[in-house]
Design a protein around this motif. Structure first.
Motif, PDB file in Angstrom:
ATOM      1  N   PRO A  15      29.131 -54.118  -1.346  1.00  0.00           N
ATOM      2  CA  PRO A  15      27.880 -53.789  -2.047  1.00  0.00           C
ATOM      3  C   PRO A  15      26.637 -53.799  -1.156  1.00  0.00           C
ATOM      4  O   PRO A  15      25.643 -53.154  -1.474  1.00  0.00           O
ATOM      5  CB  PRO A  15      27.783 -54.878  -3.124  1.00  0.00           C
ATOM      6  N   ASP A  16      26.700 -54.493  -0.019  1.00  0.00           N
ATOM      7  CA  ASP A  16      25.560 -54.526   0.893  1.00  0.00           C
ATOM      8  C   ASP A  16      25.545 -53.347   1.857  1.00  0.00           C
ATOM      9  O   ASP A  16      24.652 -53.234   2.691  1.00  0.00           O
ATOM     10  CB  ASP A  16      25.564 -55.828   1.704  1.00  0.00           C
ATOM     11  N   GLY A  17      26.559 -52.479   1.771  1.00  0.00           N
ATOM     12  CA  GLY A  17      26.627 -51.316   2.639  1.00  0.00           C
ATOM     13  C   GLY A  17      27.372 -51.555   3.944  1.00  0.00           C
ATOM     14  O   GLY A  17      27.403 -50.684   4.809  1.00  0.00           O
ATOM     15  N   ASN A  18      27.981 -52.729   4.096  1.00  0.00           N
ATOM     16  CA  ASN A  18      28.777 -53.010   5.294  1.00  0.00           C
ATOM     17  C   ASN A  18      30.131 -52.323   5.176  1.00  0.00           C
ATOM     18  O   ASN A  18      30.734 -52.304   4.106  1.00  0.00           O
ATOM     19  CB  ASN A  18      29.003 -54.516   5.464  1.00  0.00           C
ATOM     20  N   THR A  19      30.607 -51.757   6.264  1.00  0.00           N
ATOM     21  CA  THR A  19      31.916 -51.117   6.284  1.00  0.00           C
ATOM     22  C   THR A  19      32.912 -52.050   6.938  1.00  0.00           C
ATOM     23  O   THR A  19      32.644 -52.613   7.994  1.00  0.00           O
ATOM     24  CB  THR A  19      31.854 -49.786   7.051  1.00  0.00           C
ATOM     25  N   TRP A  20      34.080 -52.211   6.298  1.00  0.00           N
ATOM     26  CA  TRP A  20      35.130 -53.094   6.778  1.00  0.00           C
ATOM     27  C   TRP A  20      36.370 -52.272   7.072  1.00  0.00           C
ATOM     28  O   TRP A  20      36.674 -51.315   6.371  1.00  0.00           O
ATOM     29  CB  TRP A  20      35.475 -54.139   5.711  1.00  0.00           C
ATOM     30  N   LEU A  21      37.087 -52.666   8.106  1.00  0.00           N
ATOM     31  CA  LEU A  21      38.368 -52.039   8.435  1.00  0.00           C
ATOM     32  C   LEU A  21      39.467 -53.050   8.143  1.00  0.00           C
ATOM     33  O   LEU A  21      39.479 -54.144   8.704  1.00  0.00           O
ATOM     34  CB  LEU A  21      38.409 -51.647   9.914  1.00  0.00           C
ATOM     35  N   LEU A  22      40.360 -52.691   7.216  1.00  0.00           N
ATOM     36  CA  LEU A  22      41.520 -53.525   6.909  1.00  0.00           C
ATOM     37  C   LEU A  22      42.683 -53.044   7.759  1.00  0.00           C
ATOM     38  O   LEU A  22      42.918 -51.846   7.871  1.00  0.00           O
ATOM     39  CB  LEU A  22      41.904 -53.424   5.436  1.00  0.00           C
ATOM     40  N   GLN A  23      43.417 -53.959   8.360  1.00  0.00           N
ATOM     41  CA  GLN A  23      44.590 -53.613   9.134  1.00  0.00           C
ATOM     42  C   GLN A  23      45.782 -54.384   8.589  1.00  0.00           C
ATOM     43  O   GLN A  23      45.716 -55.608   8.439  1.00  0.00           O
ATOM     44  CB  GLN A  23      44.393 -53.964  10.612  1.00  0.00           C
ATOM     45  N   GLU A  24      46.851 -53.663   8.280  1.00  0.00           N
ATOM     46  CA  GLU A  24      48.057 -54.320   7.802  1.00  0.00           C
ATOM     47  C   GLU A  24      48.723 -55.055   8.955  1.00  0.00           C
ATOM     48  O   GLU A  24      49.000 -54.477  10.000  1.00  0.00           O
ATOM     49  CB  GLU A  24      49.031 -53.291   7.226  1.00  0.00           C
TER      50      GLU A  24
ATOM     51  N   TYR B  16      46.024 -48.824   8.119  1.00  0.00           N
ATOM     52  CA  TYR B  16      44.640 -49.271   7.972  1.00  0.00           C
ATOM     53  C   TYR B  16      44.043 -48.743   6.679  1.00  0.00           C
ATOM     54  O   TYR B  16      44.557 -47.815   6.075  1.00  0.00           O
ATOM     55  CB  TYR B  16      43.782 -48.734   9.130  1.00  0.00           C
ATOM     56  N   ALA B  17      42.925 -49.326   6.261  1.00  0.00           N
ATOM     57  CA  ALA B  17      42.125 -48.820   5.148  1.00  0.00           C
ATOM     58  C   ALA B  17      40.681 -49.257   5.394  1.00  0.00           C
ATOM     59  O   ALA B  17      40.436 -50.305   5.991  1.00  0.00           O
ATOM     60  CB  ALA B  17      42.616 -49.360   3.805  1.00  0.00           C
ATOM     61  N   ASN B  18      39.731 -48.436   4.976  1.00  0.00           N
ATOM     62  CA  ASN B  18      38.306 -48.766   5.078  1.00  0.00           C
ATOM     63  C   ASN B  18      37.766 -49.148   3.716  1.00  0.00           C
ATOM     64  O   ASN B  18      38.230 -48.648   2.695  1.00  0.00           O
ATOM     65  CB  ASN B  18      37.501 -47.558   5.570  1.00  0.00           C
ATOM     66  N   LEU B  19      36.793 -50.011   3.694  1.00  0.00           N
ATOM     67  CA  LEU B  19      36.087 -50.306   2.450  1.00  0.00           C
ATOM     68  C   LEU B  19      34.622 -50.565   2.765  1.00  0.00           C
ATOM     69  O   LEU B  19      34.267 -50.917   3.888  1.00  0.00           O
ATOM     70  CB  LEU B  19      36.704 -51.496   1.716  1.00  0.00           C
ATOM     71  N   GLU B  20      33.786 -50.356   1.787  1.00  0.00           N
ATOM     72  CA  GLU B  20      32.362 -50.632   1.926  1.00  0.00           C
ATOM     73  C   GLU B  20      31.968 -51.638   0.861  1.00  0.00           C
ATOM     74  O   GLU B  20      32.273 -51.457  -0.315  1.00  0.00           O
ATOM     75  CB  GLU B  20      31.544 -49.353   1.769  1.00  0.00           C
TER      76      GLU B  20
END
Length: 66
Positions: A52-61, A46-50
């Motif tokens: 520009p609007d401040g939303n946090t996303w979780l990436l899953q391989e 997994y990886a997290n990203l934020e």
């Protein structure tokens, strides 16, 4: 009742390429650990990203799909 999206998992085919967004991590017997899953199991990194609007996303391989 108002509903709102709390969590959205965004599947990616190669979490290593997603490193520019956030540091990859995985879950093992001792909990969350740094880096991709050592055995590169399906759906295990997994990886997290934020954005520009401040939303946090979780990436899953996600791999091994035909």
């Amino acid at each position: 009742m108002k509903y709102r999206l709390e969590v959205l998992v965004l599947p990616v085919s190669d979490v290593d390429r997603a490193k520019e967004f956030g540091d990859p991590f995985h879950f093992g017997e001792s909990g969350q650990g740094p880096g991709v899953h050592p055995e590169r199991i399906d759906d295990g990194s997994y990886a997290n990203l934020e954005d520009p609007d401040g939303n946090t996303w979780l990436l899953q391989e996600v791999s091994g799909r035909d």
